[in-house]
Design a protein around this motif. Structure first.
Motif, PDB file in Angstrom:
ATOM      1  N   TYR A  62      22.386 -10.949   4.365  1.00 12.69           N
ATOM      2  CA  TYR A  62      21.173 -10.166   4.154  1.00 12.69           C
ATOM      3  C   TYR A  62      20.520  -9.768   5.474  1.00 12.69           C
ATOM      4  O   TYR A  62      19.426  -9.294   5.536  1.00 12.69           O
ATOM      5  N   ASN A  63      21.221 -10.032   6.582  1.00  8.99           N
ATOM      6  CA  ASN A  63      20.604  -9.853   7.883  1.00  8.99           C
ATOM      7  C   ASN A  63      20.372  -8.408   8.308  1.00  8.99           C
ATOM      8  O   ASN A  63      19.372  -8.094   8.911  1.00  8.99           O
ATOM      9  N   ASP A  64      21.328  -7.568   7.972  1.00 10.36           N
ATOM     10  CA  ASP A  64      21.272  -6.194   8.437  1.00 10.36           C
ATOM     11  C   ASP A  64      20.338  -5.376   7.544  1.00 10.36           C
ATOM     12  O   ASP A  64      20.584  -4.216   7.248  1.00 10.36           O
ATOM     13  N   THR A  65      19.293  -6.022   7.050  1.00 11.94           N
ATOM     14  CA  THR A  65      18.510  -5.332   6.031  1.00 11.94           C
ATOM     15  C   THR A  65      17.072  -5.181   6.477  1.00 11.94           C
ATOM     16  O   THR A  65      16.772  -5.299   7.669  1.00 11.94           O
ATOM     17  N   SER A 111      11.324   1.947  -1.567  1.00 10.53           N
ATOM     18  CA  SER A 111      11.204   2.810  -0.385  1.00 10.53           C
ATOM     19  C   SER A 111       9.779   2.798   0.175  1.00 10.53           C
ATOM     20  O   SER A 111       8.830   2.402  -0.504  1.00 10.53           O
ATOM     21  N   ASP A 112       9.672   3.243   1.426  1.00  8.41           N
ATOM     22  CA  ASP A 112       8.352   3.292   2.074  1.00  8.41           C
ATOM     23  C   ASP A 112       7.773   4.702   2.016  1.00  8.41           C
ATOM     24  O   ASP A 112       6.823   5.023   2.721  1.00  8.41           O
ATOM     25  N   LYS A 113       8.368   5.548   1.174  1.00  8.38           N
ATOM     26  CA  LYS A 113       7.845   6.926   1.055  1.00  8.38           C
ATOM     27  C   LYS A 113       6.601   6.921   0.154  1.00  8.38           C
ATOM     28  O   LYS A 113       6.485   6.075  -0.740  1.00  8.38           O
ATOM     29  N   GLU A 114       5.704   7.879   0.386  1.00  8.49           N
ATOM     30  CA  GLU A 114       4.487   7.903  -0.435  1.00  8.49           C
ATOM     31  C   GLU A 114       4.765   8.473  -1.811  1.00  8.49           C
ATOM     32  O   GLU A 114       4.013   8.247  -2.762  1.00  8.49           O
ATOM     33  N   VAL A 115       5.869   9.234  -1.912  1.00 12.84           N
ATOM     34  CA  VAL A 115       6.273   9.757  -3.222  1.00 12.84           C
ATOM     35  C   VAL A 115       7.755   9.439  -3.405  1.00 12.84           C
ATOM     36  O   VAL A 115       8.556   9.689  -2.503  1.00 12.84           O
ATOM     37  N   SER A 116       8.107   8.857  -4.536  1.00 10.24           N
ATOM     38  CA  SER A 116       9.526   8.604  -4.799  1.00 10.24           C
ATOM     39  C   SER A 116      10.043   9.714  -5.700  1.00 10.24           C
ATOM     40  O   SER A 116       9.540   9.896  -6.811  1.00 10.24           O
ATOM     41  N   GLU A 176       0.875  -1.176   0.000  1.00  9.21           N
ATOM     42  CA  GLU A 176       0.000   0.000   0.000  1.00  9.21           C
ATOM     43  C   GLU A 176       0.913   1.226   0.000  1.00  9.21           C
ATOM     44  O   GLU A 176       2.100   1.104   0.307  1.00  9.21           O
ATOM     45  N   PRO A 177       0.364   2.424  -0.325  1.00 10.77           N
ATOM     46  CA  PRO A 177       1.220   3.610  -0.239  1.00 10.77           C
ATOM     47  C   PRO A 177       1.832   3.693   1.170  1.00 10.77           C
ATOM     48  O   PRO A 177       1.152   3.384   2.150  1.00 10.77           O
ATOM     49  N   GLY A 178       3.104   4.038   1.253  1.00 11.85           N
ATOM     50  CA  GLY A 178       3.756   4.097   2.577  1.00 11.85           C
ATOM     51  C   GLY A 178       4.394   2.769   2.963  1.00 11.85           C
ATOM     52  O   GLY A 178       4.971   2.642   4.037  1.00 11.85           O
ATOM     53  N   GLU A 179       4.272   1.778   2.090  1.00 11.54           N
ATOM     54  CA  GLU A 179       4.919   0.490   2.369  1.00 11.54           C
ATOM     55  C   GLU A 179       6.032   0.241   1.355  1.00 11.54           C
ATOM     56  O   GLU A 179       6.103   0.893   0.311  1.00 11.54           O
ATOM     57  N   GLY A 180       6.897  -0.709   1.670  1.00 18.33           N
ATOM     58  CA  GLY A 180       8.001  -1.022   0.760  1.00 18.33           C
ATOM     59  C   GLY A 180       8.823  -2.160   1.336  1.00 18.33           C
ATOM     60  O   GLY A 180       8.403  -2.847   2.275  1.00 18.33           O
ATOM     61  N   ILE A 181      10.005  -2.353   0.766  1.00 17.66           N
ATOM     62  CA  ILE A 181      10.900  -3.380   1.292  1.00 17.66           C
ATOM     63  C   ILE A 181      12.281  -2.731   1.421  1.00 17.66           C
ATOM     64  O   ILE A 181      12.806  -2.174   0.447  1.00 17.66           O
ATOM     65  N   GLY A 182      12.819  -2.741   2.644  1.00 17.35           N
ATOM     66  CA  GLY A 182      14.086  -2.054   2.913  1.00 17.35           C
ATOM     67  C   GLY A 182      15.219  -2.657   2.105  1.00 17.35           C
ATOM     68  O   GLY A 182      15.122  -3.801   1.642  1.00 17.35           O
ATOM     69  N   PRO A 183      16.297  -1.879   1.917  1.00 21.38           N
ATOM     70  CA  PRO A 183      17.406  -2.376   1.104  1.00 21.38           C
ATOM     71  C   PRO A 183      17.975  -3.687   1.642  1.00 21.38           C
ATOM     72  O   PRO A 183      18.166  -3.829   2.847  1.00 21.38           O
ATOM     73  N   HIS A 184      18.207  -4.602   0.757  1.00 25.79           N
ATOM     74  CA  HIS A 184      18.706  -5.934   1.141  1.00 25.79           C
ATOM     75  C   HIS A 184      19.305  -6.607  -0.083  1.00 25.79           C
ATOM     76  O   HIS A 184      19.080  -6.163  -1.209  1.00 25.79           O
ATOM     77  N   VAL A 185      20.058  -7.661   0.140  1.00 25.90           N
ATOM     78  CA  VAL A 185      20.367  -8.558  -0.984  1.00 25.90           C
ATOM     79  C   VAL A 185      19.660  -9.876  -0.688  1.00 25.90           C
ATOM     80  O   VAL A 185      19.425 -10.216   0.465  1.00 25.90           O
TER      81      VAL A 185
END
Ligand code: AKG
Ligand code: FE2
Length: 630
Positions: A411-414, A454-459, A365-374
């Motif tokens: 990938y843990n610190d992600t 990103s979890d921002k509503e606007v990129s 949903e807007p405001g959601e995302g997946i943090g940087p990871h490998v």
């Protein structure tokens, strides 16, 4: 492209090369039999086919006998496929050490003795009368170590040609067969070579049939759970028809010089400076995109997990029944999910041994995302992300080495956003993912460059927030500056590396299925012939049946006739293809896209396109066979 029927080519140099190989001792492990089995066992070999023994001669009868002098080999004539070839073989050559199991469809499965992995290929047996019996084997092998942290991107391909030999013991009545020949190995792992080129090497191939063995004691082949399939049908009653891949194959027909199938050439879609990132716009059509999105939304809530900033459903893997420590392939998935992964195999992105077995479907949903990871060392380092519903941005962050002390955990610190170490950095590049597009990353990009949404509503796409947007030239709006985030779904597809040697039939089912899809052929409804069934002629390639000489000197007028007919069929077929495309265009232009008539017609046309492609593959087989005969 050509099938190699080398042994029957008149007087070729290859024949001489083969002759030297075939006169070599069939079994290269010339120790005595009792130390043979222990030698194999100390190498970690766990025989996966019950009822065949590694003391493949009667060890008591042979004890004290020098196997090297006791065993004689001669060219095998009158080879009967079921009695002599079908079953388990021991292979011991560079890169291939373990068991080859030849099934009744002439498919060959490789189970490594050392390390983990799989292999699948097809074998052809060519009766050359009193000159013996030749074979060809095309085998794809994907192997890795138990604790591998940097697994290869691509499988190795072996092209083996050789002769079948009869093996007998002088001192006992032990009899078996062996395969003796040469392999040509192609390795296209860009990680292995600085120049990122395919590397081809050759070597000797030797395999010995593991006799005696008891076919009726074979474990059953893995099969999808029928009850589960019924449940999926009830949950997703409407069948999904995807056809962008067949359309692509038709468009690419003839463009991939020297390549037999109309696979997509990833290099055409490379974007940015990080090696191994590709972006394919319109990978699925708008209608397909809408239909897939609908199914994601319609998936019952119980099948989804709600995480902190995303909702996930996952298909394709299960915990190993035997060790409960490793994931193994589970081809029990809804038909529409399977269809989505089939497209990727059909296009040649995944191959039979790197078959997709892990499908993660995200909803944001807007405001959601997946943090940087490998994605880490748990998958074959190749990922595809199909974007659905709305436009979104994938950021790639500066290169990071895996943790040197904990390589399995890099990938843990992600999954942290701007509060994390990586999230605080400015991305070095970004890919704008429009609905219907496919983002692919592999190899270096996979292992070393963290990615995230990103979890921002606007990129904001300004370089100070997103780095360079590397796929502008492929976007509908090449000047896009900001992406306002709306509901978005994505399908991430990978191969989750199995970390145990149990339940190999699960992967073998998936590989055999993927083999048909990859080769752009229809998947048979019964994937494995029953153990009782007699051998079927290869549904794969025009091998000559035993007793039929491969070269018939009387046949040339008929050959000319046949060639003319094939030519005629090819021309007709081109006309049909053009006709279908024209009809599609007319329908698209004149009938409302949402009308049922449009949908039905396009389904029929797509089936027709598929049939034309299959016909095409068959005609190419015939053409190949003709060329070989010349
Ligand atoms: O949803 C996406 O676009 C990416 C998902 C992802 O990175 C992952 O599943 O590892
Ligand atoms: Fe990821």
């Amino acid at each position: 492209m050509m099938r190699r029927l080398i042994p029957v080519r008149n007087g070729s140099a290859v024949r001489k090369a083969l002759a030297t190989v075939v006169t070599a001792n069939a079994l290269r492990f010339t120790s005595n039999s009792s130390s043979l089995s222990s030698q194999l066992k100390t190498k970690g070999f766990v025989n996966s086919t019950p009822n065949c023994s590694f003391d493949f001669a009667d060890s008591n009868a042979l004890s004290g006998v020098d196997l090297a002098t006791d065993i004689t080999t001669e060219l095998a004539t009158e080879v009967d496929f079921v009695s002599h070839i079908y079953g388990p073989w021991l292979v011991m050559t560079d890169d291939l050490q373990g068991e080859l199991f030849v099934d009744k469809d002439k498919f060959v499965f490789y189970r490594p003795a050392n390390g983990l992995g799989y292999g699948i290929g097809v074998m052809e047996v060519i009766d050359a009368g009193e000159n013996g019996t030749a074979f060809t084997l095309k085998l794809e092998v994907y192997g890795y170590e138990q604790t591998e942290t940097v697994a290869p991107v691509f499988a190795l391909r072996f092209d083996v040609t050789g002769m079948i030999k009869k093996v007998s013991s002088k001192s006992t009545d032990y009899r078996t067969h062996s395969l003796v020949g040469i392999w040509r190995k192609t390795d296209r792992n860009p990680l292995l070579t600085a120049e990122k080129k395919e590397v081809t090497t050759t070597g000797q191939f030797n395999a010995a049939k593991l006799e005696p063995w008891n076919p009726s004691a074979l474990p059953p082949n893995w099969e999808p759970n029928r009850e589960l399939q019924e449940v999926f049908k009830a949950v997703f009653p409407e069948e999904l028809h995807l056809s962008s891949h067949t359309r692509r194959a038709l468009e690419n027909k003839g463009k991939n010089e020297g390549k037999k199938y109309n696979h997509l050439q990833l290099a055409d879609y490379a974007v940015g400076n990080i090696p191994g990132v590709y972006y394919i716009p319109n990978y699925v059509s708008e209608q397909e995109e809408a239909e897939i999105s609908q199914r994601i939304k319609n998936t019952p809530q119980e099948l989804k997990s709600t995480l902190k900033k995303r909702t996930v459903q996952e298909w394709g893997c299960t915990m190993c029944d035997e060790c409960q420590k490793s994931f193994v392939t589970d081809a029990n998935m809804p038909a529409w999910v399977q269809q989505c992964t089939d497209m990727l195999v059909y296009d040649g992105i995944f191959t039979p041994t790197t078959f997709p077995n892990s499908v993660r479907i995200h909803e944001y949903e807007p405001g959601e995302g997946i943090g940087p990871h490998v994605d880490g060392p748990i998958y074959v380092p190749l990922v595809t992300v199909l974007s659905l519903s709305s436009t979104c941005v994938m950021n790639f962050y500066p290169r990071r080495e895996p943790y040197p002390d904990k390589p399995m955990e890099h990938y843990n610190d992600t999954f942290k956003f701007s509060e994390g170490d990586i999230g605080r950095e400015t991305p070095i590049q970004s890919v704008v993912m429009e609905p219907g597009s496919l983002l692919i990353f592999e190899g270096e990009a996979y292992y070393y460059y963290p990615h995230g949404v990103s979890d921002k509503e606007v990129s904001d796409l300004a370089p100070e927030f997103s780095g360079e947007v590397v796929n502008r030239h492929l976007l509908k709006d090449a000047n896009i500056q900001k992406v306002e985030r709306k509901y978005r779904a994505s399908i991430t597809t990978r191969n989750l590396l199995t970390r145990c040697q149990h339940q190999p039939t699960r992967a073998e089912y998936a590989m055999k299925r993927a083999w048909y899809v990859y080769n752009q052929r229809t998947v048979p409804s019964e994937l494995f012939p029953s153990n009782e069934a007699s051998a079927s002629e290869p549904s794969l390639a025009p091998a000559s049946s035993p007793g039929t000489p491969v070269v018939d000197p009387q046949s040339s007028p008929r050959l000319v006739q046949l060639e003319a007919k094939v030519d005629h069929v090819l021309k007709q077929q081109e006309k049909i293809v053009r006709g279908i495309e024209e009809i599609k265009d007319i329908i698209a232009a004149s009938i409302n896209a949402s009308s049922g008539y449009q949908k039905e017609t396009s389904t029929i046309l797509n089936h027709l396109s598929q049939t034309v492609l299959e016909l095409d593959a068959k005609v190419e087989d015939i053409t190949d066979a003709l060329e070989e005969k010349k």
